[in-house]
Design a protein around this motif. Structure first.
Motif, PDB file in Angstrom:
ATOM      1  N   VAL A   1       7.122  18.120   1.140  1.00  0.00           N
ATOM      2  CA  VAL A   1       7.027  18.994   0.190  1.00  0.00           C
ATOM      3  C   VAL A   1       6.619  20.981   1.490  1.00  0.00           C
ATOM      4  CG1 VAL A   1       6.620  18.493  -1.443  1.00  0.00           C
ATOM      5  CG2 VAL A   1       4.388  18.185   0.092  1.00  0.00           C
TER       6      VAL A   1
ATOM      7  N   GLU B   1      -4.000   8.852   4.020  1.00  0.00           N
ATOM      8  CA  GLU B   1      -3.851   8.601   3.458  1.00  0.00           C
ATOM      9  C   GLU B   1      -4.139   9.456   1.942  1.00  0.00           C
ATOM     10  OE1 GLU B   1      -0.658   7.525   1.768  1.00  0.00           O
ATOM     11  OE2 GLU B   1      -0.852   7.962  -0.237  1.00  0.00           O
TER      12      GLU B   1
ATOM     13  N   MET C   1      -6.193  20.108   8.160  1.00  0.00           N
ATOM     14  CA  MET C   1      -4.949  18.872   8.385  1.00  0.00           C
ATOM     15  C   MET C   1      -3.999  19.358   8.845  1.00  0.00           C
ATOM     16  SD  MET C   1      -5.961  17.740   4.178  1.00  0.00           S
ATOM     17  CE  MET C   1      -6.051  18.409   3.484  1.00  0.00           C
TER      18      MET C   1
ATOM     19  N   LEU D   1       4.920  14.272   1.725  1.00  0.00           N
ATOM     20  CA  LEU D   1       5.198  15.323   2.416  1.00  0.00           C
ATOM     21  C   LEU D   1       5.298  16.135   3.412  1.00  0.00           C
ATOM     22  CD1 LEU D   1       1.853  16.282   3.400  1.00  0.00           C
ATOM     23  CD2 LEU D   1       1.445  14.677   4.674  1.00  0.00           C
TER      24      LEU D   1
ATOM     25  N   GLU E   1      -5.719  12.236   2.603  1.00  0.00           N
ATOM     26  CA  GLU E   1      -5.837  13.398   3.193  1.00  0.00           C
ATOM     27  C   GLU E   1      -4.358  13.943   2.724  1.00  0.00           C
ATOM     28  OE1 GLU E   1      -8.496  13.634   7.170  1.00  0.00           O
ATOM     29  OE2 GLU E   1      -7.052  13.134   7.571  1.00  0.00           O
ATOM     30  N   LYS E   2      -3.346  13.002   3.322  1.00  0.00           N
ATOM     31  CA  LYS E   2      -2.147  13.593   2.722  1.00  0.00           C
ATOM     32  C   LYS E   2      -1.563  13.711   1.153  1.00  0.00           C
ATOM     33  CE  LYS E   2      -0.298   9.743   6.246  1.00  0.00           C
ATOM     34  NZ  LYS E   2       1.231   8.640   6.318  1.00  0.00           N
ATOM     35  N   THR E   3      -2.199  13.039   0.083  1.00  0.00           N
ATOM     36  CA  THR E   3      -2.383  13.164  -1.301  1.00  0.00           C
ATOM     37  C   THR E   3      -2.777  15.015  -1.586  1.00  0.00           C
ATOM     38  OG1 THR E   3      -2.458  10.864  -1.725  1.00  0.00           O
ATOM     39  CG2 THR E   3      -3.286  12.453  -3.383  1.00  0.00           C
ATOM     40  N   GLU E   4      -4.139  15.156  -0.567  1.00  0.00           N
ATOM     41  CA  GLU E   4      -5.057  16.970  -0.909  1.00  0.00           C
ATOM     42  C   GLU E   4      -3.755  17.642  -0.785  1.00  0.00           C
ATOM     43  OE1 GLU E   4      -9.024  17.954  -0.360  1.00  0.00           O
ATOM     44  OE2 GLU E   4      -8.917  15.482   1.405  1.00  0.00           O
ATOM     45  N   ALA E   5      -2.976  17.834   0.833  1.00  0.00           N
ATOM     46  CA  ALA E   5      -2.090  18.129   1.366  1.00  0.00           C
ATOM     47  C   ALA E   5      -0.812  18.467   0.181  1.00  0.00           C
ATOM     48  CB  ALA E   5      -2.078  17.626   2.888  1.00  0.00           C
ATOM     49  N   ILE E   6      -0.100  17.233   0.515  1.00  0.00           N
ATOM     50  CA  ILE E   6       1.037  16.978  -0.974  1.00  0.00           C
ATOM     51  C   ILE E   6       0.524  18.618  -1.728  1.00  0.00           C
ATOM     52  CG2 ILE E   6       2.222  16.021  -2.563  1.00  0.00           C
ATOM     53  CD1 ILE E   6       1.806  14.011  -0.510  1.00  0.00           C
TER      54      ILE E   6
ATOM     55  N   ILE F   1      -3.031  29.830  -2.520  1.00  0.00           N
ATOM     56  CA  ILE F   1      -4.275  28.268  -2.595  1.00  0.00           C
ATOM     57  C   ILE F   1      -5.585  29.012  -2.503  1.00  0.00           C
ATOM     58  CG2 ILE F   1      -2.881  25.764  -1.746  1.00  0.00           C
ATOM     59  CD1 ILE F   1      -3.874  26.577   1.089  1.00  0.00           C
TER      60      ILE F   1
ATOM     61  N   ALA G   1       7.043  23.708   1.764  1.00  0.00           N
ATOM     62  CA  ALA G   1       6.345  25.178   1.785  1.00  0.00           C
ATOM     63  C   ALA G   1       6.849  26.019   2.972  1.00  0.00           C
ATOM     64  CB  ALA G   1       5.586  24.925   1.568  1.00  0.00           C
TER      65      ALA G   1
ATOM     66  N   MET H   1       0.676  -1.114   0.183  1.00  0.00           N
ATOM     67  CA  MET H   1       0.130  -0.033   0.252  1.00  0.00           C
ATOM     68  C   MET H   1       1.301   1.491  -0.159  1.00  0.00           C
ATOM     69  SD  MET H   1      -2.353   1.426   2.974  1.00  0.00           S
ATOM     70  CE  MET H   1      -2.087   3.228   3.317  1.00  0.00           C
TER      71      MET H   1
ATOM     72  N   MET I   1      -1.497  20.983  -1.841  1.00  0.00           N
ATOM     73  CA  MET I   1      -2.039  21.946  -1.191  1.00  0.00           C
ATOM     74  C   MET I   1      -0.618  22.788  -1.199  1.00  0.00           C
ATOM     75  SD  MET I   1      -5.527  22.208   0.715  1.00  0.00           S
ATOM     76  CE  MET I   1      -5.903  20.987   1.055  1.00  0.00           C
ATOM     77  N   LEU I   2       0.224  21.612  -0.529  1.00  0.00           N
ATOM     78  CA  LEU I   2       1.420  22.517   0.109  1.00  0.00           C
ATOM     79  C   LEU I   2       2.258  22.965  -1.050  1.00  0.00           C
ATOM     80  CD1 LEU I   2       2.254  20.221   2.687  1.00  0.00           C
ATOM     81  CD2 LEU I   2       2.107  22.658   3.191  1.00  0.00           C
TER      82      LEU I   2
ATOM     83  N   ILE J   1      -3.192  11.736   9.772  1.00  0.00           N
ATOM     84  CA  ILE J   1      -3.836  11.750   8.721  1.00  0.00           C
ATOM     85  C   ILE J   1      -3.963  11.045   7.747  1.00  0.00           C
ATOM     86  CG2 ILE J   1      -3.975  14.673   8.316  1.00  0.00           C
ATOM     87  CD1 ILE J   1      -2.065  14.667   5.666  1.00  0.00           C
TER      88      ILE J   1
ATOM     89  N   LYS K   1      -3.658  18.747  12.389  1.00  0.00           N
ATOM     90  CA  LYS K   1      -3.597  16.682  13.123  1.00  0.00           C
ATOM     91  C   LYS K   1      -2.763  16.554  13.266  1.00  0.00           C
ATOM     92  CE  LYS K   1      -8.293  16.005  11.127  1.00  0.00           C
ATOM     93  NZ  LYS K   1      -9.188  14.680   9.893  1.00  0.00           N
ATOM     94  N   LEU K   2      -2.213  16.791  12.268  1.00  0.00           N
ATOM     95  CA  LEU K   2      -0.115  17.073  11.927  1.00  0.00           C
ATOM     96  C   LEU K   2       0.124  16.706  12.629  1.00  0.00           C
ATOM     97  CD1 LEU K   2       0.818  17.477   7.302  1.00  0.00           C
ATOM     98  CD2 LEU K   2       0.073  15.007   9.335  1.00  0.00           C
TER      99      LEU K   2
ATOM    100  N   SER L   1       2.397   8.529   1.124  1.00  0.00           N
ATOM    101  CA  SER L   1       2.618   9.218   0.754  1.00  0.00           C
ATOM    102  C   SER L   1       4.063  10.346   1.998  1.00  0.00           C
ATOM    103  CB  SER L   1       1.560  10.513  -0.067  1.00  0.00           C
ATOM    104  OG  SER L   1       1.247   9.818  -1.520  1.00  0.00           O
TER     105      SER L   1
END
Lengths: 143, 143
Positions: A11, B122, A131, A8, B124-129, A120, A15, A1, B131-132, B120, A134-135, A4
């Motif tokens: 980036v 997986e 997010m 993450l 959400e991570k993709t989303e966060a990436i 953004i 950022a 699986m 945006m960042l 968060i 949470k992180l 990311s």
DNA sequence: TATAATTATCTCGAATTCGAGATAATTTCC
DNA sequence: GGAAATTATCTCGAATTCGAGATAATTATA
């Protein structure tokens, strides 16, 4: 699986660094570094603080607080005042000069930051905030 | 109109610091700081690099590269080698000891990072990436 | 080809941060 | 009440980073 996390991590770091670079460059206009600006902003918005508490909010070791407060006192932006109830405690508070400085520069600094964060949309920002909260919480709990 | 930029700035900073704290603590297990680890990881995954290029990837000033490469050379994890084509250039490359070290510690370090970032999901991570990345690019362009 | 401009590395001083230990004050607990 | 533990600040040495200037090498240009 797939995971990311490492991307993450990268980036997020990039950022953060890019944004901090902008913030730093901006405070340098006034001869302040980010730590100094952070202390002044805290006192400006939240009033006088024991040095200890400043360290807690800005994330600074005790020796570093003494150092940065020394610098700001030299520059005339804040002063120390002994606590009467508890003589271990020293408060830092803004002088008139410090207050005036923040009145002058805080709005434009905030604007620079807002500009820097306009990559953004507002709704994405709201999402990102959720997010990142949470992180941050999760990672902080792993200390 | 509401603008969440300043809140985003704060939570981004906090998240970054908390995560970096975990990362740092982990590399200290091996007597390395994050900069040293970053250099070794670069050489491990991408092969020998001119010092200059290392500075570009890890975001370090020239004097700092010299410093950190000195430390790593003293510790026996890398070596310098003059470039034959262009004698201004010095390459850094991992020694056997350095390569062995990274083989030993990189996987567990990656795991620690992955754990730290599990606040968060997986997706959400993709989303966060996404945006960042946008945030970083945009801010970097404002230098 | 000589000169100028650029590039890579290193040196060195200044700034900042950390953290351990010192000191003084306060609080806890027997 | 007094010893022990805790707390706040400061001191000081070590580590790290930056950036300007020096040096040497290479490339561009007249």
């Amino acid at each position: 699986m797939k995971d990311s996390s490492l991307e993450l991590f990268v980036v997020l770091s990039r950022a953060y660094q890019s944004i901090m670079e902008v913030a730093k460059k901006d405070t340098q206009r006034f001869g302040l570094n980010l730590t100094e600006f952070g202390v002044l902003e805290l006192l400006y918005h939240k009033g006088p603080h024991p040095l200890q508490k400043i360290g807690g909010k800005i994330l600074l070791a005790s020796g570093s607080i003494t150092y940065v407060v020394d610098r700001l006192e030299e520059k005339g932006f804040l002063e120390r005042k002994a606590c009467e109830r508890d003589r271990r405690i020293t408060y830092a508070f803004l002088t008139e000069k410090g207050k005036t400085l923040m009145e002058d520069i805080f709005p434009s600094h905030a604007e620079v930051l807002q500009q820097a964060l306009n990559g953004i949309t507002e709704s994405e920002k709201t999402e990102a905030i959720q997010m990142l909260k949470k992180l941050g919480k999760y990672a902080a709990a792993r200390k």
